[in-house]
Motif scaffolding. Sequence first.
Motif, PDB file in Angstrom:
ATOM      1  N   PRO A   1      -3.924   2.014   4.432  1.00  0.00           N
ATOM      2  CA  PRO A   1      -5.149   1.325   4.035  1.00  0.00           C
ATOM      3  C   PRO A   1      -6.223   1.359   5.121  1.00  0.00           C
ATOM      4  O   PRO A   1      -7.414   1.195   4.829  1.00  0.00           O
TER       5      PRO A   1
ATOM      6  N   GLN B   1      -0.375   4.191   0.705  1.00  0.00           N
ATOM      7  CA  GLN B   1      -1.031   5.078   1.658  1.00  0.00           C
ATOM      8  C   GLN B   1      -1.632   4.194   2.748  1.00  0.00           C
ATOM      9  O   GLN B   1      -1.698   2.974   2.588  1.00  0.00           O
TER      10      GLN B   1
ATOM     11  N   LEU C   1      -9.000   4.234   4.763  1.00  0.00           N
ATOM     12  CA  LEU C   1      -9.965   4.230   3.666  1.00  0.00           C
ATOM     13  C   LEU C   1     -11.393   4.166   4.182  1.00  0.00           C
ATOM     14  O   LEU C   1     -11.657   3.581   5.232  1.00  0.00           O
TER      15      LEU C   1
ATOM     16  N   PRO D   1       0.852  -1.199   0.000  1.00  0.00           N
ATOM     17  CA  PRO D   1       0.000   0.000   0.000  1.00  0.00           C
ATOM     18  C   PRO D   1       0.884   1.244   0.000  1.00  0.00           C
ATOM     19  O   PRO D   1       1.865   1.319   0.734  1.00  0.00           O
TER      20      PRO D   1
ATOM     21  N   GLY E   1     -15.808   2.152  -0.456  1.00  0.00           N
ATOM     22  CA  GLY E   1     -15.876   2.693  -1.816  1.00  0.00           C
ATOM     23  C   GLY E   1     -14.652   3.507  -2.209  1.00  0.00           C
ATOM     24  O   GLY E   1     -14.541   3.934  -3.348  1.00  0.00           O
ATOM     25  N   GLY E   2     -13.729   3.706  -1.276  1.00  0.00           N
ATOM     26  CA  GLY E   2     -12.524   4.480  -1.563  1.00  0.00           C
ATOM     27  C   GLY E   2     -11.544   3.681  -2.407  1.00  0.00           C
ATOM     28  O   GLY E   2     -11.705   2.479  -2.630  1.00  0.00           O
ATOM     29  N   SER E   3     -10.503   4.350  -2.872  1.00  0.00           N
ATOM     30  CA  SER E   3      -9.475   3.713  -3.693  1.00  0.00           C
ATOM     31  C   SER E   3      -8.169   3.653  -2.913  1.00  0.00           C
ATOM     32  O   SER E   3      -7.864   4.546  -2.119  1.00  0.00           O
ATOM     33  N   LEU E   4      -7.392   2.617  -3.183  1.00  0.00           N
ATOM     34  CA  LEU E   4      -6.107   2.439  -2.536  1.00  0.00           C
ATOM     35  C   LEU E   4      -5.043   2.323  -3.610  1.00  0.00           C
ATOM     36  O   LEU E   4      -5.100   1.445  -4.464  1.00  0.00           O
ATOM     37  N   LEU E   5      -4.070   3.213  -3.573  1.00  0.00           N
ATOM     38  CA  LEU E   5      -2.945   3.167  -4.490  1.00  0.00           C
ATOM     39  C   LEU E   5      -1.930   2.160  -3.940  1.00  0.00           C
ATOM     40  O   LEU E   5      -1.547   2.245  -2.772  1.00  0.00           O
TER      41      LEU E   5
END
Length: 131
Positions: free
Chosen positions: A116, A114, A119, A112, A122-126
């Motif tokens: 995790p 950022q 979050l 990850p 519905g959020g996004s994880l880069l």
Amino acid sequence: MFGHPEEGPESYEPSRFKEAIVYDSDKQILPFNFNGKQDALSLTAGKNVAAIQGFFDNGYYAKLSNDEYLRITEPEINNYDNVGHYLKYTKAFYDWSDALAKPFNLPLEILPLQNPLALTPGGSLLVQVLS
């Protein structure tokens, strides 16, 4: 139990679980105990658990058709054309820190980029995939 959500949980042989490492938020290794049973296992650790890393050797499988696989032993590998050795590496986060944001040096790892745990649904994880 493990498995895919769409297919439901699968049972497993606890002897296939080979290793666990428990970390605090500074990525220091913590002591823990395995609580094994014939058909399951669990892990008990202290209060400061921030991450757990695990390794599971699911063994060798020969693909017989599009959706049929046969579990085989290592000496049987040469008897089949299409054989895979399925190794599962995992890590779970219960806290987040700069130390935990660095790679765990697994053979294949999803890192990850950022926190995790911050979050929302519905959020996004880069992430970065390391091999």
